[in-house]
Scaffold this motif. Structure first.
Motif, short mmCIF file in Angstrom:
data_model
loop_
_atom_site.label_atom_id
_atom_site.label_comp_id
_atom_site.label_asym_id
_atom_site.label_seq_id
_atom_site.Cartn_x
_atom_site.Cartn_y
_atom_site.Cartn_z
N ILE A 157 -29.67 -15.02 -9.75
CA ILE A 157 -30.06 -16.11 -10.64
C ILE A 157 -28.85 -17.02 -10.79
O ILE A 157 -27.75 -16.54 -11.12
N PRO A 158 -28.97 -18.31 -10.56
CA PRO A 158 -27.81 -19.19 -10.64
C PRO A 158 -27.32 -19.36 -12.07
O PRO A 158 -28.08 -19.23 -13.02
N ASP A 159 -26.02 -19.66 -12.21
CA ASP A 159 -25.45 -19.97 -13.52
C ASP A 159 -25.77 -21.40 -13.94
O ASP A 159 -25.94 -21.67 -15.14
N THR A 160 -25.85 -22.30 -12.96
CA THR A 160 -26.05 -23.72 -13.24
C THR A 160 -27.06 -24.31 -12.27
O THR A 160 -27.02 -24.00 -11.07
N VAL A 161 -27.97 -25.15 -12.79
CA VAL A 161 -28.96 -25.83 -11.95
C VAL A 161 -29.08 -27.27 -12.41
O VAL A 161 -28.67 -27.63 -13.52
N SER A 165 -35.00 -29.38 -11.26
CA SER A 165 -35.03 -28.70 -9.96
C SER A 165 -35.77 -27.37 -10.06
O SER A 165 -35.92 -26.80 -11.15
N ARG A 166 -36.22 -26.88 -8.93
CA ARG A 166 -36.80 -25.55 -8.87
C ARG A 166 -35.73 -24.58 -8.35
O ARG A 166 -34.92 -24.93 -7.49
N TYR A 167 -35.73 -23.38 -8.90
CA TYR A 167 -34.76 -22.38 -8.47
C TYR A 167 -35.39 -21.00 -8.61
O TYR A 167 -36.43 -20.82 -9.25
N ASP A 168 -34.74 -20.01 -7.99
CA ASP A 168 -35.28 -18.66 -7.95
C ASP A 168 -34.66 -17.79 -9.04
O ASP A 168 -33.44 -17.84 -9.30
N VAL A 169 -35.50 -16.97 -9.65
CA VAL A 169 -35.07 -15.94 -10.58
C VAL A 169 -35.48 -14.60 -9.96
O VAL A 169 -36.64 -14.21 -10.02
N ASP A 170 -34.53 -13.92 -9.32
CA ASP A 170 -34.81 -12.68 -8.60
C ASP A 170 -34.01 -11.54 -9.22
O ASP A 170 -32.79 -11.64 -9.41
N VAL A 171 -34.71 -10.45 -9.52
CA VAL A 171 -34.08 -9.22 -10.01
C VAL A 171 -34.46 -8.13 -9.03
O VAL A 171 -35.62 -7.74 -8.94
N VAL A 172 -33.50 -7.64 -8.25
CA VAL A 172 -33.78 -6.79 -7.10
C VAL A 172 -33.18 -5.40 -7.30
O VAL A 172 -32.00 -5.27 -7.65
N LEU A 173 -34.00 -4.37 -7.10
CA LEU A 173 -33.49 -3.00 -7.10
C LEU A 173 -32.69 -2.77 -5.81
O LEU A 173 -33.15 -3.10 -4.72
N GLY A 184 -43.47 -5.31 -13.61
CA GLY A 184 -42.47 -6.16 -14.26
C GLY A 184 -43.05 -7.47 -14.75
O GLY A 184 -44.23 -7.77 -14.56
N GLY A 185 -42.20 -8.24 -15.38
CA GLY A 185 -42.60 -9.54 -15.90
C GLY A 185 -41.39 -10.37 -16.27
O GLY A 185 -40.26 -9.86 -16.34
N LEU A 186 -41.61 -11.65 -16.47
CA LEU A 186 -40.55 -12.61 -16.77
C LEU A 186 -41.04 -13.56 -17.84
O LEU A 186 -42.21 -13.98 -17.82
N THR A 187 -40.18 -13.91 -18.79
CA THR A 187 -40.54 -14.88 -19.81
C THR A 187 -39.31 -15.68 -20.21
O THR A 187 -38.18 -15.20 -20.12
N ALA A 188 -39.55 -16.91 -20.64
CA ALA A 188 -38.46 -17.74 -21.17
C ALA A 188 -38.20 -17.34 -22.62
O ALA A 188 -39.10 -16.98 -23.36
N VAL A 189 -36.93 -17.39 -23.00
CA VAL A 189 -36.53 -17.06 -24.37
C VAL A 189 -36.04 -18.35 -25.03
O VAL A 189 -35.14 -19.02 -24.51
N SER A 190 -36.63 -18.70 -26.15
CA SER A 190 -36.28 -19.94 -26.82
C SER A 190 -34.94 -19.81 -27.54
O SER A 190 -34.51 -18.70 -27.90
N LYS A 214 -39.33 -14.72 -8.68
CA LYS A 214 -40.04 -15.84 -9.28
C LYS A 214 -39.35 -17.16 -8.94
O LYS A 214 -38.11 -17.23 -8.89
N SER A 215 -40.16 -18.19 -8.73
CA SER A 215 -39.64 -19.55 -8.60
C SER A 215 -39.99 -20.29 -9.89
O SER A 215 -41.15 -20.31 -10.31
N VAL A 216 -38.98 -20.86 -10.53
CA VAL A 216 -39.18 -21.52 -11.82
C VAL A 216 -38.62 -22.94 -11.76
O VAL A 216 -37.91 -23.30 -10.82
#
Length: 251
Positions: A157-161, A165-173, A184-190, A214-216
């Motif tokens: 997951i990038p530190d800065t975007v 833009s679209r970017y990837d959020v990947d959590v890989v075993l 699994g699942g992904l959600t934005a935190v306010s 995920k692409s976000v």
């Protein structure tokens, strides 16, 4: 069952610790951002690892901010009574502010389960009269796991975007799944959830690969975007938090 993420811890942990340590510069002569960061990182690490860290931190903080931040720090300490802090100096920002790299690991026992927590952040400070007047989280990620056996993961997951833009959020075993099934699942935190230390609800779905991919899309205005991801493995549960800086210029 809809589990709740515990991954919003890192942001408020560091806010407590960062403001505590910055005031250690009180009474010292003006120095470069590099030497300030080196001195700050050493003294902050000593204070955070002290047996009486809450008391030590309270006398070093700006009074206007001490109450809220120490309350957050105490709540973290009650959840993870066994912790180890590591602080290292970082490169100064373009505008000359000193930075530190902060890492914390902790464990706790609850309902017969063992939880381990780790967080890493890079933080920039503004100081006046030896006290911190502002701090900015430049990068921030944390991992909480209930696995009895190590379940190493990679956060791609990038530190800065860039804005919009679209970017990837990947959590890989990092180890093969074999016959294990992964959900699994992904959600934005306010920002409000981060400040209030509220754990977001994460909807689970079966995952077809060895992780969450995920692409976000980044917001169209500069700011901060925070994500919480949850992976459920037969050997345990992994919760991840990651902050992404959204900027309108790569500089």
């Amino acid at each position: 069952m809809v589990p709740r993420s515990r991954a919003s811890l890192a942001s408020w942990i560091s806010r407590a610790a960062v403001l505590a340590g910055a005031s250690l510069l009180l009474g010292q002569p003006a120095r470069s951002a590099t030497s300030d960061a080196a001195a700050l990182s050493t003294q902050l690490q000593q204070a955070l690892n002290a047996d009486d860290n809450v008391e030590a931190l309270s006398v070093l903080m700006d009074p206007e901010q001490a109450a809220t931040l120490l309350d957050s720090f105490q709540r973290f300490s009650s959840r993870f009574p066994v912790t180890r802090w590591r602080v290292r100096p970082g490169d100064a920002t373009a505008d000359g502010r000193p930075t530190v790299k902060l890492a914390v690991t902790g464990t706790r026992q609850q309902d017969g389960l063992s939880y381990s927590f780790s967080a890493h952040q890079r933080l920039a400070f503004s100081t006046a009269a030896g006290l911190i007047t502002g701090q900015e989280v430049l990068s921030d990620q944390s991992v909480l796991t209930s696995a009895e056996k190590p379940l190493p993961i990679s956060l791609m997951i990038p530190d800065t975007v860039l804005t919009g833009s679209r970017y990837d959020v990947d959590v890989v075993l990092d180890q093969p799944l074999g016959k294990a099934l992964l959900a699994g699942g992904l959600t934005a935190v306010s920002p409000e959830q981060v400040l209030a230390q509220k754990s977001p609800i994460i909807q689970l779905a079966p995952l077809g690969g060895g992780g969450l991919f995920k692409s976000v899309q980044a917001p169209f205005q500069p700011g901060v975007q925070t994500w919480a991801a949850l992976l459920v493995h037969p050997d345990g549960v992994i919760t991840v938090s990651k902050q992404v800086q959204v900027v309108d210029d790569r500089q």
